[in-house]
Design a protein around this motif. Structure first.
Motif, PDB file in Angstrom:
ATOM      1  N   PRO A 319       0.808  -1.216   0.000  1.00 19.28           N
ATOM      2  CA  PRO A 319       0.000   0.000   0.000  1.00 19.28           C
ATOM      3  C   PRO A 319       0.848   1.276   0.000  1.00 19.28           C
ATOM      4  N   ALA A 320       1.919   1.308   0.795  1.00 22.16           N
ATOM      5  CA  ALA A 320       2.772   2.509   0.837  1.00 22.16           C
ATOM      6  C   ALA A 320       3.414   2.767  -0.534  1.00 22.16           C
ATOM      7  N   PHE A 321       3.876   1.705  -1.181  1.00 24.80           N
ATOM      8  CA  PHE A 321       4.498   1.786  -2.504  1.00 24.80           C
ATOM      9  C   PHE A 321       3.553   2.462  -3.503  1.00 24.80           C
ATOM     10  N   TYR A 322       2.314   1.999  -3.519  1.00 21.60           N
ATOM     11  CA  TYR A 322       1.339   2.543  -4.468  1.00 21.60           C
ATOM     12  C   TYR A 322       0.853   3.943  -4.086  1.00 21.60           C
ATOM     13  N   ILE A 323       0.657   4.195  -2.795  1.00 21.11           N
ATOM     14  CA  ILE A 323       0.173   5.512  -2.359  1.00 21.11           C
ATOM     15  C   ILE A 323       1.186   6.595  -2.722  1.00 21.11           C
ATOM     16  N   GLY A 324       2.468   6.304  -2.492  1.00 21.43           N
ATOM     17  CA  GLY A 324       3.500   7.282  -2.833  1.00 21.43           C
ATOM     18  C   GLY A 324       3.476   7.653  -4.306  1.00 21.43           C
ATOM     19  N   MET A 325       3.234   6.642  -5.167  1.00 22.46           N
ATOM     20  CA  MET A 325       3.200   6.904  -6.607  1.00 22.46           C
ATOM     21  C   MET A 325       1.903   7.572  -7.050  1.00 22.46           C
ATOM     22  N   LEU A 326       0.770   7.007  -6.620  1.00 23.21           N
ATOM     23  CA  LEU A 326      -0.513   7.379  -7.222  1.00 23.21           C
ATOM     24  C   LEU A 326      -1.202   8.559  -6.540  1.00 23.21           C
ATOM     25  N   TYR A 327      -0.949   8.740  -5.258  1.00 23.29           N
ATOM     26  CA  TYR A 327      -1.561   9.876  -4.562  1.00 23.29           C
ATOM     27  C   TYR A 327      -0.625  11.074  -4.481  1.00 23.29           C
ATOM     28  N   ALA A 328       0.675  10.852  -4.687  1.00 23.44           N
ATOM     29  CA  ALA A 328       1.604  11.953  -4.414  1.00 23.44           C
ATOM     30  C   ALA A 328       2.656  12.194  -5.493  1.00 23.44           C
ATOM     31  N   ASN A 329       2.714  11.341  -6.521  1.00 19.94           N
ATOM     32  CA  ASN A 329       3.730  11.552  -7.569  1.00 19.94           C
ATOM     33  C   ASN A 329       3.234  11.027  -8.913  1.00 19.94           C
ATOM     34  N   LEU A 330       1.958  11.256  -9.179  1.00 16.72           N
ATOM     35  CA  LEU A 330       1.283  10.639 -10.323  1.00 16.72           C
ATOM     36  C   LEU A 330       1.916  11.018 -11.657  1.00 16.72           C
ATOM     37  N   ASP A 331       2.162  12.301 -11.869  1.00 11.34           N
ATOM     38  CA  ASP A 331       2.625  12.749 -13.187  1.00 11.34           C
ATOM     39  C   ASP A 331       4.000  12.205 -13.534  1.00 11.34           C
ATOM     40  N   GLU A 332       4.880  12.165 -12.533  1.00 10.33           N
ATOM     41  CA  GLU A 332       6.235  11.661 -12.796  1.00 10.33           C
ATOM     42  C   GLU A 332       6.210  10.165 -13.112  1.00 10.33           C
ATOM     43  N   VAL A 333       5.370   9.420 -12.409  1.00  9.98           N
ATOM     44  CA  VAL A 333       5.252   7.978 -12.683  1.00  9.98           C
ATOM     45  C   VAL A 333       4.621   7.767 -14.056  1.00  9.98           C
ATOM     46  N   TYR A 334       3.605   8.561 -14.375  1.00 10.54           N
ATOM     47  CA  TYR A 334       2.945   8.432 -15.681  1.00 10.54           C
ATOM     48  C   TYR A 334       3.925   8.703 -16.814  1.00 10.54           C
ATOM     49  N   GLU A 335       4.803   9.674 -16.600  1.00 14.54           N
ATOM     50  CA  GLU A 335       5.826  10.005 -17.598  1.00 14.54           C
ATOM     51  C   GLU A 335       6.706   8.786 -17.899  1.00 14.54           C
ATOM     52  N   VAL A 336       7.021   8.011 -16.867  1.00 16.01           N
ATOM     53  CA  VAL A 336       7.858   6.812 -17.051  1.00 16.01           C
ATOM     54  C   VAL A 336       7.112   5.748 -17.858  1.00 16.01           C
ATOM     55  N   ILE A 337       5.895   5.418 -17.446  1.00 20.09           N
ATOM     56  CA  ILE A 337       5.202   4.267 -18.055  1.00 20.09           C
ATOM     57  C   ILE A 337       4.575   4.600 -19.410  1.00 20.09           C
ATOM     58  N   SER A 338       4.359   5.885 -19.673  1.00 18.07           N
ATOM     59  CA  SER A 338       3.661   6.266 -20.912  1.00 18.07           C
ATOM     60  C   SER A 338       4.457   5.896 -22.163  1.00 18.07           C
ATOM     61  N   LYS A 339       5.759   5.640 -21.990  1.00 17.98           N
ATOM     62  CA  LYS A 339       6.609   5.301 -23.139  1.00 17.98           C
ATOM     63  C   LYS A 339       6.650   3.785 -23.384  1.00 17.98           C
ATOM     64  N   TRP A 340       6.026   3.003 -22.510  1.00 18.33           N
ATOM     65  CA  TRP A 340       6.130   1.551 -22.620  1.00 18.33           C
ATOM     66  C   TRP A 340       5.188   1.007 -23.692  1.00 18.33           C
ATOM     67  N   ASP A 341       5.636  -0.066 -24.318  1.00 20.35           N
ATOM     68  CA  ASP A 341       4.873  -0.721 -25.378  1.00 20.35           C
ATOM     69  C   ASP A 341       3.941  -1.780 -24.771  1.00 20.35           C
ATOM     70  N   LYS A 342       2.672  -1.730 -25.179  1.00 26.39           N
ATOM     71  CA  LYS A 342       1.644  -2.616 -24.621  1.00 26.39           C
ATOM     72  C   LYS A 342       2.013  -4.100 -24.753  1.00 26.39           C
ATOM     73  N   SER A 343       2.493  -4.501 -25.924  1.00 25.15           N
ATOM     74  CA  SER A 343       2.801  -5.926 -26.133  1.00 25.15           C
ATOM     75  C   SER A 343       3.973  -6.370 -25.257  1.00 25.15           C
TER      76      SER A 343
END
Length: 431
Positions: A319-343
């Protein structure tokens, strides 16, 4: 009555909360074994255990005069198909509160299990029992699920009777916020599987998996990681997804009726003869949403479901791992994963239960990505800066994961090492 897609979209929109009102809900399951014979406890023992827990202020939940769970305040203890028990926690403000809730529950559970000679196992998959050795209980829906689920996935009964997970429930403040969060949580499922792997022992032997639970969920009816989940999935697209998804069962009066011949669209159009062509209520919609067993799903909040259950020492780390990313650092995490290929994500998802941190994703191994995301989570929790009474913020709950990453050893690796030396079943039980 639910008769249109717009009503379902409105249902999801009704979950929107202001950021200041965001809450955290944690659910975690445990296996229970009889200390005398190392077998999973039966329903008669569950009844004794629930009766003993009433002394701590829990109230019984009954179905046809059978006790099938307990509640206290905003918390519930529910009974899974093979008599695993699950604590569905209250909606809480921060990880300090959520961890305190789990510790209170552990205290009560220990008083009762020690008195009744019951051992607790915190693992993602039952390390001891064969499927045909596991007792059931009189909870009605499970009888129907036991018949229907194997038709759509060969390991569905293993999922029902031999797995335990940790689930996290999170809020969103807009449709756009949901879209970002949902894309992130689906993209990082392979990392979640590797980081929280804790189900390597199966039927008292080393399996070839670090998270056999995740392998099982990949071969479970109504489960998996649909490709549509990697799109910019808004409320309308999710509504269309669930409208065209088969129904598992329909609760009609006091009975459960198989829905396997029907989609939710048939229900909305009054085409189900067995129930007199009645239309679905909001309760029927809620049931349908909670019987889609994908790695993550949407209700009036987002449910994250890709973590193996772990011991009490690491329960708050996920829970702490996800809360830190999704409640408090969403844009920076999104920037990382947005470049990943679905397949490539889906390929990593399929390989992660067996290869763990050695799985490749976008030219890097999952250990690299776990370290990257842990740093981003830590940054987020530092930004939240919510302190406990000792003046420590929520980053303290990431220490377990920092050790996992620094040592490149998961809970599964530790269990393989401990159990392989002695093959002593007591090594599998919570201490």
């Amino acid at each position: 009555m639910i008769t249109s897609k717009e009503q379902i979209i409105n249902y999801f929109q009704s979950g929107i909360k202001e950021t200041k009102d965001f809450r955290i809900g944690i659910e975690h399951e445990k296996f229970l074994f009889d200390n005398k014979n190392n077998k999973r406890i039966d329903y008669s023992k569950i009844k004794q255990m629930f009766a003993a827990l009433l002394e701590f202020g829990w109230n019984p939940i009954l179905e046809k005069n059978n006790i099938i769970g307990l509640n206290k305040g905003g918390k519930n203890i529910t009974l899974e198909p093979g008599n695993q028990i699950e604590l569905s926690g209250d909606k809480l403000n921060h990880i300090h509160e959520a961890c305190a809730e789990s510790q209170d529950y552990l205290f009560e559970l220990r008083q009762v299990t020690q008195k009744l000679n019951i051992n607790i196992v915190s693992a993602g998959f039952d390390p001891i029992s064969k499927l045909n050795e596991i007792p059931n209980n009189p909870k009605q829906r499970y009888e129907l699920m036991t018949k229907d689920m194997p038709l759509g996935g060969e390991l569905s009964l293993d999922m029902m009777y031999r797995t335990c997970g940790t689930q996290l429930n999170l809020d969103y403040n807009s449709e756009e916020d949901f879209i970002k969060k949902f894309k992130i949580v689906n993209s990082i499922v392979p990392i979640s599987i590797a980081l929280f792997a804790n189900s390597a022992i199966v039927e008292k032997k080393k399996s070839s998996y670090l998270s056999y639970r995740s392998k099982v969920w990949q071969s479970t009816s109504r489960g998996g990681l649909p490709k549509i989940f990697f799109e910019e999935l808004d409320f309308e697209k999710y509504a269309e997804f669930i409208i065209n998804f088969p129904i598992l069962f329909i609760q009609h009066q006091d009975t459960y009726i198989s829905g396997r011949k029907y989609t939710f669209k048939d229900f909305m159009e009054g085409k189900i003869n067995e129930i007199g062509n009645k239309l679905p209520t909001e309760n029927d919609l809620a049931t349908h949403l909670s019987t889609i067993f994908t790695e993550n799903r949407l209700k009036k909040y987002i449910e994250l479901r890709s973590m193996d259950t772990c011991g009490w020492d690491c329960l708050c780390s996920g829970p702490a791992f996800y809360i830190g990313m999704l409640y408090a650092n969403l844009d920076e995490v999104y920037e990382v994963i947005s470049k990943w290929d679905k397949s490539k994500i889906i390929n990593a998802y399929l390989e992660a239960p067996q290869k763990g941190f050695n799985t490749q994703l976008m030219g890097k191994d999952l250990l690299y990505w776990a370290r990257t995301l842990l740093d981003l989570s830590k940054k987020g929790l530092e930004r939240r800066d919510i302190l406990n009474k000792n003046g420590k913020n929520e980053t303290l709950f990431l220490n377990h994961l920092q050790q996992v990453i620094d040592n490149k050893l998961t809970n599964a690796d530790h269990m393989i090492s401990k159990f392989s030396k002695t093959e002593d079943l007591s090594e599998l039980y919570d201490k």
